[in-house]
Design a protein around this motif. Structure first.
Motif, short mmCIF file in Angstrom:
data_model
loop_
_atom_site.label_atom_id
_atom_site.label_comp_id
_atom_site.label_asym_id
_atom_site.label_seq_id
_atom_site.Cartn_x
_atom_site.Cartn_y
_atom_site.Cartn_z
N TYR A 309 32.21 42.93 46.49
CA TYR A 309 32.48 42.76 45.06
C TYR A 309 33.81 42.05 44.88
N GLU A 310 33.80 40.99 44.11
CA GLU A 310 34.99 40.19 43.87
C GLU A 310 35.28 40.15 42.38
N PRO A 311 36.41 40.71 41.95
CA PRO A 311 36.75 40.68 40.52
C PRO A 311 36.85 39.25 40.00
N ALA A 312 36.79 39.11 38.70
CA ALA A 312 36.86 37.80 38.07
C ALA A 312 38.18 37.11 38.42
N ALA A 313 38.09 35.83 38.72
CA ALA A 313 39.28 35.08 39.12
C ALA A 313 40.33 35.06 38.02
N ALA A 314 39.91 35.18 36.77
CA ALA A 314 40.85 35.13 35.65
C ALA A 314 41.90 36.21 35.73
N LEU A 315 41.59 37.32 36.41
CA LEU A 315 42.51 38.45 36.47
C LEU A 315 43.39 38.42 37.72
#
Length: 394
Positions: A309-315
Motif C-alpha cells: 500500500y502506497e499513500p497518495a504522492a500528494a501527502l
C-alpha cells in the motif's frame, strides 16, 4: 545534604520558569484564523486526496461496499464550507442534517480559479446564524456526504476552546501546541477521522432508517444515570472484560471472556433497571458510533499492514504524516482509554464498547458484517451468536 537539596530545588524552579517562558513565547505565534480561508489549501487538499485514495484502495476490505460507494466530503473552516467529490453538477443547494431532515446552507458555487485534483469543487459561505455541517454525515440533495472541519480549523478552534476553558492566569502560559498535538495528532489521524464520518454516510446509504433511529436515541442521554457510582463500577467490569478479550491469546479464550462480558452486561441492566429505552440507547449508539470508531481504526491498521500500500504522492511532503506507522501506538492508546470510560458522562463509552465488540467479531464471526447493517441486529446480538457457535463447535 541541605545544600544539595537547595541546589536541586533551585535548578528545578529555574527549569520550570524557562519552560513557562518558552510556552508563553510559543503561544504568541498561535494562529487565530486559517491561513487560507476562501479555498482549500494545498495541505488540506493533500489530506483529502489521501482519504479518497485509502478508502478506494482498502475501504472494501475494511467493510464490504464502503470503498466503492460514492461518498463526497463536506469540509469547513471558520467562514466557508467546501464540497469535494460530488458526483453531479451542479449540486443542489445547501445540506440536509440527519435525522432532522433540516435544510441548511445556500447555493454551492464552483471555487473560481481552483480545482481539486483537476475536478471542480464547490464552496459556500457558512450561514450567519452559525450553523455548520458539524462532524457527522449530511445529505446534499439525495447524496450522503461525510462532514468534518478542515484540519487547520480543527486545530485553531480547539485551541480557542481550551483557552476559553482555562482560568485566566493560565491562558498565556498553557502549552497549547503540545496539548493539540496529543489531542488531534498528525495527518494520519485526520485521514482516519474522515473515514469515521464517511462510514456514517455509508450507514445512511445502506440503512437510513437505522441511522435516524440511532441518532434519535441520543435523546435518552439526559435520562441515563451517568453519576450512579455503582453503575459506573458495573460498567468498569464490562470494559475490563472487553479489554481482556481483546488481549486474549487464542480464539477460545476470546470467546470465553466475550461470554463473561455478555453475562455481565445482562446482569448490569437487570440490576439497575436499564431495560427498554435505556438499553436500546446503549445498543443504538454502539451500532452508530462504535462501528464508525471500528472503521476509523481498521482503515489505519490496514494502511499500515497491507503489503504494497502506497499513500497518495500528494501527502509525501507533509511533515505531520507518518505513513500510518504509528498504528500500534494508537491502538494501545485507544485500548487503554476504553478502560477509563466508565466514569465518563455522555455516550463516549459506547464508541469504545461498540468498537471493541466489532474487533472481537472479526476474530469470532468472520461474516458478521453481512448482518451488521440489517434491521434490528446489534453488535451484542452478533457477539452472542459468535459465542454460541463456538460453544456448539461450529
Amino acid at each position: 545534604m541541605k545544600r544539595v537539596v537547595i541546589f536541586i530545588s533551585s535548578g528545578l524552579a529555574a527549569l520550570l520558569i524557562i519552560l513557562i517562558m518558552a510556552s508563553a513565547l510559543s503561544n504568541i505565534g498561535l494562529p487565530a484564523h486559517s491561513q487560507t480561508v476562501d479555498r482549500l489549501s494545498q495541505p488540506e487538499k493533500a489530506r483529502l486526496t489521501e482519504f479518497f485514495h485509502v478508502r478506494q484502495t482498502l475501504g472494501s476490505a475494511v467493510w464490504p461496499g464502503w470503498g466503492d460507494a460514492g461518498i463526497p466530503l463536506v469540509v469547513y473552516n471558520e467562514t466557508y464550507a467546501f464540497l469535494v467529490g460530488y458526483p453531479g453538477s451542479p449540486p443542489p443547494d445547501g445540506w440536509v442534517k440527519a435525522p432532522q431532515n433540516k435544510q441548511q446552507g445556500g447555493p454551492w458555487k464552483p471555487v473560481s480559479g481552483d480545482t481539486f485534483n483537476g475536478q471542480v469543487y464547490y464552496r459556500q459561505h457558512l450561514p450567519a446564524s452559525g450553523e455548520t455541517p458539524q462532524a457527522f454525515t449530511v445529505r446534499v440533495g439525495t447524496t450522503w456526504a461525510a462532514s468534518l472541519t478542515t484540519k487547520e480549523w480543527m486545530t485553531i478552534s480547539l485551541t480557542n476552546q481550551l483557552r476559553q476553558d482555562l482560568p485566566a492566569p493560565l491562558r498565556p502560559i498553557f502549552p497549547y501546541r503540545l496539548a493539540i498535538c496529543l489531542l488531534i495528532g498528525g495527518s494520519d489521524l485526520y485521514v482516519t477521522m474522515l473515514a469515521h464520518e464517511s462510514f456514517h454516510a455509508y450507514q445512511g446509504i445502506v440503512a437510513p432508517e437505522r441511522l435516524a433511529a440511532a441518532e434519535t436515541a441520543v435523546r435518552q442521554e439526559n435520562n441515563y444515570p451517568w453519576d450512579d457510582a455503582d453503575l459506573q463500577a458495573a460498567w468498569q467490569t464490562e470494559l475490563d472484560l472487553l479489554q481482556a478479550a481483546l488481549a486474549a491469546d487464542s480464539e477460545g479464550e476470546t470467546a470465553v471472556i466475550a461470554q463473561q462480558f455478555l453475562q455481565q452486561r445482562q446482569q448490569r441492566r437487570q440490576e439497575f433497571g436499564l431495560e427498554g429505552a435505556l438499553a436500546d440507547y446503549e445498543r443504538q449508539r454502539e451500532w452508530l458510533e462504535g462501528l464508525a470508531k471500528y472503521v476509523e481504526l481498521e482503515i489505519w491498521r490496514r494502511a499500515a499492514a497491507t503489503p504494497g500500500y502506497e499513500p497518495a504522492a500528494a501527502l509525501a511532503g507533509d511533515p505531520d504524516f507518518a505513513r500510518y506507522a504509528g498504528f500500534e501506538k494508537r491502538w494501545a492508546q485507544e485500548a487503554a482509554q476504553m478502560g477509563r470510560m466508565a466514569g465518563d458522562e455522555g455516550d463516549g463509552r459506547f464508541y469504545y464498547s461498540g468498537m471493541a465488540q466489532a474487533v472481537l467479531l472479526d476474530r469470532l464471526l468472520p461474516d458478521w458484517k453481512e448482518q451488521a447493517l440489517a434491521d434490528d441486529v446489534f453488535l451484542e446480538d452478533l457477539l452472542e451468536t459468535a459465542v454460541a457457535e463456538r460453544q456448539s463447535g461450529r
